[in-house]
Write an enzyme that holds these catalytic residues in place. Sequence first.
Site, short mmCIF file in Angstrom:
data_model
loop_
_atom_site.label_atom_id
_atom_site.label_comp_id
_atom_site.label_asym_id
_atom_site.label_seq_id
_atom_site.Cartn_x
_atom_site.Cartn_y
_atom_site.Cartn_z
N GLU A 38 0.87 -1.16 0.00
CA GLU A 38 0.00 0.00 0.00
C GLU A 38 0.92 1.22 0.00
OE1 GLU A 38 -2.69 0.30 3.34
OE2 GLU A 38 -3.40 2.24 2.60
N ARG A 264 5.56 -12.69 9.59
CA ARG A 264 6.30 -11.47 9.27
C ARG A 264 7.70 -11.55 9.83
NH1 ARG A 264 2.25 -7.12 8.56
NH2 ARG A 264 3.78 -5.48 8.87
N LYS A 274 4.58 0.50 9.50
CA LYS A 274 4.58 1.77 8.78
C LYS A 274 3.94 2.88 9.60
CE LYS A 274 3.08 0.17 4.80
NZ LYS A 274 2.67 0.07 3.39
P1 ATP Z 1 1.70 -1.95 8.27
O1 ATP Z 1 3.15 -1.89 8.67
O2 ATP Z 1 1.05 -0.64 8.37
O3 ATP Z 1 0.97 -3.10 8.86
P2 ATP Z 1 2.32 -3.37 5.92
O4 ATP Z 1 3.77 -3.34 6.26
O5 ATP Z 1 1.55 -4.60 6.02
O6 ATP Z 1 1.62 -2.22 6.73
P3 ATP Z 1 1.81 -3.34 3.10
O7 ATP Z 1 2.07 -2.25 2.16
O8 ATP Z 1 0.43 -3.86 3.19
O9 ATP Z 1 2.23 -2.76 4.49
O10 ATP Z 1 2.81 -4.53 2.86
C1 ATP Z 1 2.95 -5.13 1.61
C2 ATP Z 1 3.29 -6.57 1.77
O11 ATP Z 1 4.45 -6.73 2.56
C3 ATP Z 1 2.16 -7.30 2.47
O12 ATP Z 1 1.82 -8.41 1.66
C4 ATP Z 1 2.73 -7.75 3.76
O13 ATP Z 1 2.32 -9.06 4.03
C5 ATP Z 1 4.24 -7.72 3.53
N1 ATP Z 1 4.92 -7.36 4.76
C6 ATP Z 1 4.78 -6.22 5.46
N2 ATP Z 1 5.55 -6.24 6.55
C7 ATP Z 1 6.21 -7.42 6.56
C8 ATP Z 1 7.15 -8.04 7.43
N3 ATP Z 1 7.57 -7.44 8.55
N4 ATP Z 1 7.61 -9.26 7.11
C9 ATP Z 1 7.19 -9.85 5.98
N5 ATP Z 1 6.31 -9.35 5.13
C10 ATP Z 1 5.81 -8.14 5.40
#
Ligand code: ATP
Length: 567
Positions: A38, A264, A274
């Site tokens: 996003e 994650r 984020k």
């Molecule tokens: P927020 O930090 O606000 O929860 P987000 O990091 O999930 O947001 P997105 O833009 O939705 O932000 O992330 C894009 C993709 O990256 C998603 O498919 C999510 O699963 C993956 N992702 C985000 N953070 C991690 C992480 N720490 N480890 C692995 N994958 C991640």
Amino acid sequence: MASEAVEVGAGRDFIRDIIDAEIAAGRNTEVVTRFPPEPNGYLHIGHAKAIWLNFGVAQEYGGRCHLRFDDTNPTKEEQEYIDAIKRDVHWLGFDWGRRLHYASDYFDQLYDWAEHLIRAGKAYVDDLSAEEMRVMRGSLTEPGRNSPYRDRTVAENLDLFRRMRGGEFPDGARVLRAKIDMAAGNMNLRDPVLYRILHAAHPRTGATWCIYPTYDFAHGQSDAIEGVTHSLCSLEFEDHRPLYDWLIDNLPVPSRPRQYEFARLNLGYTVLSKRVLTQLVRGGHVTGWDDPRMPTLAGLRRRGVPAAAIRDFVRRAGIARAHSVVDIAMFEHSIRELLNKVAPRRMAVLRPLKLRIDNYPGGPGEELVAVNNPEDPAAGMRRIRFGRELYIERDDFLEFPPKGFYRLAPGREVRLRYAYFVTCHEVVKNAAGEVVELICTYDPETRGGNAPDGRKVRATLHWVAAAYAISAEIRLYNPLFTRAEPASGGDIITELNPMSLETLIESRVEAALNTAIPGEPVQFERQGYFCLDPLSGPDRLIFNRTVGLRDSWTRMRATGDQSIRNI
Ligand code: ATP
Ligand code: MG
């Protein structure tokens, strides 16, 4: 930049096992994945794991991976983030080719599908306020209650939904909800919101829309439109899967993606949310998204961490379903291992102390030869200047050395790297009693660093020649947070490490460093790996410490020292 440069072949994990099993069963001949950020912030090292997994799996199985922006919330999304995300994915070494997509490309289709659900009696316009909806949704132990608007006729729903789209109602006045089951055990199935009213311009569709699909409504359908076969996502979406499946079952979508969830990446002393990272940037707690203390890819790049080290790290961290927090030492290990092979060695004195060699002739001094990288003979040699006046590291001298301190002390002989043996005879102090200069003699027979009579010294110090060294500012970074798992409760800002940045403004570095380039690593001998900051100018060299030479984390834990200062 292109994918050929990237080493994949990740080893094994449950995702690859699933794909192998599907291929063995003849079920899937194609692997299409996507990375779906996003655009509401910069990418961080957690995203690197998702990027590496999605692009890596596609590459290994001869498939393709799309970059798709899930841009369904115009109030939080910006073009700056879209640009930064594209730059960072490329920098990490992955390429989406022509497959750059946006959920906003599908707004027309998604709208049609919303009407499709309405016509099928599977969606309705609800006038409840957000608060009323929250209350009526129930809880994990209590079923929800039906909205009084749930049984509107198809015609009424269609009319209201079209008027929502037409801009007749203010933000929040109405939503479109799926009509599933208010008593469902899974809260996501209690008539989730599909569309909300947002009178906000969108970075890509401008003022075309004043209603926007929710992430939940856009995500799975976007995958289906693109023919994504494996929707890989992090575990927090596991509970959403039944909803995604329900939508796919009830819509005339062109394909059926399957979702698989993985844990994650969490990193000690680091926040990968984020929301929090945005708070740090907006609140001025860091200098920006690319502050070298940030876990963002932009921050890590500016700090000097090579993309290959990040890929190596996420590969080693692996893909699993269990929650875990990875030790930062493991990340640093990947960085060091790579930089050790490629970084040229230079001499830099971070905290200078003057050293004068009384019996060395004045004048221009002489040139000596230094090895650029003992790990890489092809890196060759360079010339360095030596002279009567030098700087050594303040830490390398002690007037009253304790047992075990082998570096310079009164009456003691040490080696100056690539140069001579020197012996300290006199210590000059200022009025405050601080040591400001050391008076030494050298042995001309030890040129190059060895004594013809075979005598040994126990320490080799780095140094720079006072007349030739250049001034530099050096920035040492420590973890941004004081706790291994920040904000496990409470206000995260109170957990910021006041020592996260230490700036040294009087450092002296060898003259060869005036050709340093941002992004190209260098090892300062005995100190660590550094990298020129992009904001350096010809009159102001700034070096960022990427990582120290040793694993100070393991040492810290071994000694039970909880302080994270001066690492
Ligand atoms: P927020 O930090 O606000 O929860 P987000 O990091 O999930 O947001 P997105 O833009 O939705 O932000 O992330 C894009 C993709 O990256 C998603 O498919 C999510 O699963 C993956 N992702 C985000 N953070 C991690 C992480 N720490 N480890 C692995 N994958 C991640
Ligand atoms: Mg997310």
